[in-house]
Design an enzyme around this catalytic site. Structure first.
Site, PDB file in Angstrom:
ATOM      1  N   CYS A  82       0.820  -1.215   0.000  1.00  0.00           N
ATOM      2  CA  CYS A  82       0.000   0.000   0.000  1.00  0.00           C
ATOM      3  C   CYS A  82       0.851   1.262   0.000  1.00  0.00           C
ATOM      4  O   CYS A  82       0.331   2.366  -0.116  1.00  0.00           O
ATOM      5  CB  CYS A  82      -0.953   0.014   1.188  1.00  0.00           C
ATOM      6  SG  CYS A  82      -2.103  -1.360   1.130  1.00  0.00           S
ATOM      7  N   HIS A 328      -9.505   3.236  -2.252  1.00  0.00           N
ATOM      8  CA  HIS A 328      -8.118   2.831  -2.036  1.00  0.00           C
ATOM      9  C   HIS A 328      -7.596   2.013  -3.213  1.00  0.00           C
ATOM     10  O   HIS A 328      -7.531   0.794  -3.150  1.00  0.00           O
ATOM     11  CB  HIS A 328      -8.057   2.024  -0.726  1.00  0.00           C
ATOM     12  CG  HIS A 328      -6.687   1.591  -0.318  1.00  0.00           C
ATOM     13  ND1 HIS A 328      -5.529   2.206  -0.759  1.00  0.00           N
ATOM     14  CD2 HIS A 328      -6.283   0.585   0.505  1.00  0.00           C
ATOM     15  CE1 HIS A 328      -4.481   1.586  -0.219  1.00  0.00           C
ATOM     16  NE2 HIS A 328      -4.918   0.606   0.534  1.00  0.00           N
TER      17      HIS A 328
END
Ligand SMILES: [Zn+2]
Lengths: 383, 145
Positions: A82, A328
């Site tokens: 991430c 996201h």
């Protein structure tokens, strides 16, 4: 002339679902938007740093240039969970800081399916037998660890989601723009207690890109007016932590990066006007308040209860809507967060503007069971 | 010959940290660092904590401990039965291990912190597999096997 590095152009696509487009095509959109933001052209860029996870062996950066102009510049493709977008941005920053280049482009992009992330690729899965490897499970256990230490409640975790969804109603680039009252968040489908479906980040497609330049170059181009100074660009990985092999640790890496970032910037948490942090799950946001020094350990529940991290509060967090509502897209998130901060520092955030914002902080941290952690923190200041 | 047949009859282990001794009795494999004392789940040759490159001794892990943190999983991947309680257990020898708590109904109100648990080995057919595997579960320590 200092060796400071500046963001001069930055933008992101609206986050959403674009199943009919390709990863390079999504990346190309943000790249062109970032170039347009500073009125420059691809043939002025000296290198491209491209972050993507899903097609990390597929030379996404080169394929992006094939869509916007093949100028023969070096392309560096990076993948780092991430923190992928933040890693691409930081590599771009380093190349200017090191005076190898003075004008470069960073792009982060992702195209995702719906559904749960995590698990393993073993032939016979241990999912549901030796536990669960889903992302919600990891972050639920981290949340309940906070409950164990400080008595944090399900309701306090849920309030994070109420806040971030509310913020997203003011952001046209957000995947979702709906209010989610507390009862709705708490009564939504339970995924891994205490995270309900509305407390899990949204898997979406999207991209974000930034043009970075040396101070001399910014002045030469006459672009200091809307430039944003990078005060600190810091990364870390997971140090040894007592239980990390059983439950991946995102706090220790964040604390290392935060400490180093504040030191590099010569600033403290009290100097920060707004924060975009990694709210991949509602439980994560509260834990990171403490990891980033926004409050003392054990005070995160009080912070959300008293509205200190809402727009208008002492230290607004995730006014973009955060990963919980804006969405996201893994490889894009790190640069999208930087876009949000830059937009506020430029005073261009419209109705969600944090008034008088001069310093902002972005944080991303990712990883998984049996893998490890990558954390990236950037501190940005109005030039 | 008899030995080989016996070995073939034993269900294979689902994970590398579950092993069997010479009598076929299951145990959890671990490694103890003789420099810093940390007990790891599974085998390893270098200590991640103190970076020692020698003195890592194979050990059998403890089979009792207490729950450090937990979650109740209501949504997992397709084909996986839910709900179940996922627990992180502090074993008595200092190792930390993930598993599932059986023997109690999943209940968020129950708050499983610090519950004493014990390891129990079982053989089961995982979803999608066509043979039995050796696995372990946790049960409340006060529940008899
Ligand atoms: Zn050691």
């Amino acid at each position: 002339m200092s060796d400071d590095v500046y963001v001069i152009g930055i933008d992101m696509t609206k986050f959403g679902r674009y199943p009919d487009r390709t990863v390079p095509n999504l990346a190309a959109e943000a790249a062109l938007m970032a170039l347009d933001d500073c009125g420059l052209s691809i043939d002025q860029m000296q290198a491209l740093y491209c972050g993507n996870l899903g097609e990390s062996s597929g030379m996404v950066g080169q394929r992006t240039l094939a869509e916007i102009g093949q100028t023969g510049i070096p392309v560096i493709n990076v993948a780092n969970a991430c923190a992928t977008g933040a890693t691409a941005f930081r590599d771009a920053w380093m190349s200017v800081k090191a005076e190898v280049y003075d004008l470069v482009l960073a792009v982060g992009v992702e195209q995702m399916g719906k559904g749960l992330l995590g698990g393993g690729s073993r032939k016979v899965s241990t999912e549901g037998i030796l536990g669960s490897g889903t992302m919600p499970t990891m972050f639920s256990q981290i949340g309940l660890e906070h409950t164990r230490k400080y008595g944090t409640t399900f309701e306090q975790f849920a309030k994070v989601s109420v806040k971030n969804h509310h913020h997203s109603t003011m952001n046209a680039k957000s995947m979702y723009r709906i209010e989610t009252p507390l009862e709705e968040v708490m009564n939504a489908e339970m995924i891994s207690y205490p995270n309900t479906k509305l407390m899990c980040s949204v898997n979406v497609d999207g991209s974000a890109a930034a043009v970075l330049a040396s101070e001399a170059k910014v002045r030469e181009l006459g672009l200091m007016g809307r430039a944003v100074k990078v005060r600190a660009s810091v990364m870390s990985s997971n140090p040894f932590e007592e239980r990390q092999l059983a439950m991946p640790d995102f706090s220790a890496a964040t604390r290392i990066a935060a400490k180093n970032a504040y030191e590099r910037a010569g600033l403290g948490p009290e100097d920060v006007d707004l924060v975009e942090l990694h709210d991949c799950f509602a439980t994560a946001e509260l834990v990171h308040y403490e990891n980033l020094g926004l409050c003392e350990d054990g005070q995160a529940g009080r912070l959300i209860d008293e509205g200190e991290t809402a727009l208008g509060g002492r230290i607004p967090v995730n006014v973009s809507g955060g990963l919980l509502s804006k969405g996201h897209p893994l490889g894009a998130t790190g640069i999208a967060n930087i876009y949000e901060i830059c937009t506020h520092l430029r005073g261009e955030a419209g109705e969600r503007q944090v008034e008088g914002a001069r310093v902002g902080l972005t944080h991303v941290v990712g990883g998984g069971p049996g893998m490890g952690t990558a954390c990236g923190i950037h501190i940005l200041e109005k030039a | 010959m008899a030995e080989v047949e016996n070995a073939e009859a034993l269900a294979p282990s689902i994970a590398s940290h579950i092993s069997r001794d010479g009598d076929g009795k299951p145990y959890l494999t671990g490694t103890k660092c003789s420099s810093c004392g940390h007990v790891f789940v599974g085998g390893r040759e270098v200590c991640a904590k103190c970076y020692a490159r020698s003195g890592l001794e194979p050990v059998r892990l403890a089979e009792t401990g207490t729950i450090y943190t937990w979650s109740i999983i209501y949504r997992s991947f397709p084909g996986i039965e839910t709900p179940f309680i996922d627990v992180i257990v502090d074993l008595e020898d200092g190792a930390h291990i993930k598993g599932i708590l059986k023997g109690v109904e999943p209940d968020p109100e129950a708050q499983y912190f610090d519950m004493p648990v014990r390891v129990q080995y079982e053989e089961m057919v995982p979803p999608g597999a066509d043979e039995e595997y050796l696995v372990y579960y946790f049960y409340p320590a006060d529940q008899e096997a």
